[in-house]
Design a protein around this motif. Sequence first.
Motif, PDB file in Angstrom:
ATOM      1  N   ASN A 255      27.022  44.884  54.881  1.00 34.27           N
ATOM      2  CA  ASN A 255      27.920  45.621  53.985  1.00 34.27           C
ATOM      3  C   ASN A 255      29.346  45.084  54.014  1.00 34.27           C
ATOM      4  O   ASN A 255      30.278  45.766  53.629  1.00 34.27           O
ATOM      5  N   GLN A 256      29.478  43.855  54.451  1.00 38.75           N
ATOM      6  CA  GLN A 256      30.817  43.285  54.557  1.00 38.75           C
ATOM      7  C   GLN A 256      30.861  41.920  53.890  1.00 38.75           C
ATOM      8  O   GLN A 256      29.945  41.116  54.029  1.00 38.75           O
ATOM      9  N   VAL A 257      31.949  41.647  53.153  1.00 34.79           N
ATOM     10  CA  VAL A 257      32.109  40.373  52.457  1.00 34.79           C
ATOM     11  C   VAL A 257      32.494  39.286  53.445  1.00 34.79           C
ATOM     12  O   VAL A 257      33.475  39.424  54.172  1.00 34.79           O
ATOM     13  N   GLN A 258      31.717  38.204  53.458  1.00 30.77           N
ATOM     14  CA  GLN A 258      32.031  37.094  54.343  1.00 30.77           C
ATOM     15  C   GLN A 258      33.136  36.259  53.712  1.00 30.77           C
ATOM     16  O   GLN A 258      33.233  36.171  52.493  1.00 30.77           O
ATOM     17  N   ASN A 259      33.966  35.656  54.543  1.00 36.23           N
ATOM     18  CA  ASN A 259      35.091  34.853  54.060  1.00 36.23           C
ATOM     19  C   ASN A 259      36.006  35.693  53.183  1.00 36.23           C
ATOM     20  O   ASN A 259      36.604  35.194  52.245  1.00 36.23           O
ATOM     21  N   PHE A 260      36.058  36.962  53.507  1.00 33.72           N
ATOM     22  CA  PHE A 260      36.851  37.902  52.706  1.00 33.72           C
ATOM     23  C   PHE A 260      38.276  37.400  52.516  1.00 33.72           C
ATOM     24  O   PHE A 260      38.822  37.454  51.431  1.00 33.72           O
ATOM     25  N   LYS A 261      38.827  36.890  53.562  1.00 34.13           N
ATOM     26  CA  LYS A 261      40.210  36.415  53.505  1.00 34.13           C
ATOM     27  C   LYS A 261      40.371  35.300  52.479  1.00 34.13           C
ATOM     28  O   LYS A 261      41.399  35.193  51.830  1.00 34.13           O
ATOM     29  N   GLN A 262      39.338  34.482  52.326  1.00 34.19           N
ATOM     30  CA  GLN A 262      39.392  33.379  51.367  1.00 34.19           C
ATOM     31  C   GLN A 262      39.165  33.887  49.954  1.00 34.19           C
ATOM     32  O   GLN A 262      39.811  33.458  49.007  1.00 34.19           O
ATOM     33  N   LEU A 263      38.208  34.796  49.818  1.00 37.78           N
ATOM     34  CA  LEU A 263      37.840  35.317  48.499  1.00 37.78           C
ATOM     35  C   LEU A 263      38.816  36.364  48.000  1.00 37.78           C
ATOM     36  O   LEU A 263      38.782  36.741  46.840  1.00 37.78           O
ATOM     37  N   PHE A 264      39.676  36.832  48.879  1.00 41.61           N
ATOM     38  CA  PHE A 264      40.607  37.877  48.499  1.00 41.61           C
ATOM     39  C   PHE A 264      41.496  37.446  47.337  1.00 41.61           C
ATOM     40  O   PHE A 264      42.060  36.366  47.349  1.00 41.61           O
ATOM     41  N   TRP A 265      41.579  38.320  46.350  1.00 39.44           N
ATOM     42  CA  TRP A 265      42.376  38.039  45.154  1.00 39.44           C
ATOM     43  C   TRP A 265      43.460  39.097  45.020  1.00 39.44           C
ATOM     44  O   TRP A 265      43.177  40.253  44.761  1.00 39.44           O
ATOM     45  N   ASP A 266      44.701  38.671  45.191  1.00 43.73           N
ATOM     46  CA  ASP A 266      45.808  39.610  45.115  1.00 43.73           C
ATOM     47  C   ASP A 266      46.447  39.583  43.728  1.00 43.73           C
ATOM     48  O   ASP A 266      47.054  38.594  43.354  1.00 43.73           O
ATOM     49  N   PRO A 267      46.306  40.643  42.946  1.00 44.42           N
ATOM     50  CA  PRO A 267      46.860  40.718  41.585  1.00 44.42           C
ATOM     51  C   PRO A 267      48.367  40.510  41.580  1.00 44.42           C
ATOM     52  O   PRO A 267      48.916  39.920  40.658  1.00 44.42           O
TER      53      PRO A 267
END
Length: 109
Positions: A92-104
């Motif tokens: 239930n957790q996104v891997q590489n979240f920090k990389q995939l994170f999209w800040d508007p």
Amino acid sequence: MDKSNFYDDVYQVVRLIPKGRVTSYGAIAEYLGTKGSSRMVGYAMGASGTAQPPVPAHRVVNRNGLLSGKIHFGGDTMEQLLESEGISVEDNQVQNFKQLFWDPSAELL
DNA sequence: TACTTGACAAAAG
DNA sequence: CCTTTTGCCAAGT
């Protein structure tokens, strides 16, 4: 645009999330100028189920990259959608979240 | 108008 | 990273 409702603004931003990327409720709230309303973002998503056009709520996760809303999608629909876009999900957790994170506030600038 | 509810976030231990 | 506690604010009743 006056009359802009909080929910509507949330939908707008979520729909701007690029495919294969994810963002957090707090990031959206902050972009809207209501940083403290991070909860409202998620709350708005609840109504996104009937919103048109549909909102890619599966691209919105909590600050930990955890699929806090997969429960509302029903089953593992959220995970499947994310995997479908090339996003790896585990426990239930996104891997590489920090990389995939999209800040508007930064990317959408 | 007041109270309750939340798909959250940040801080503390 | 995990758990607990506190703050946040809009919508629904």
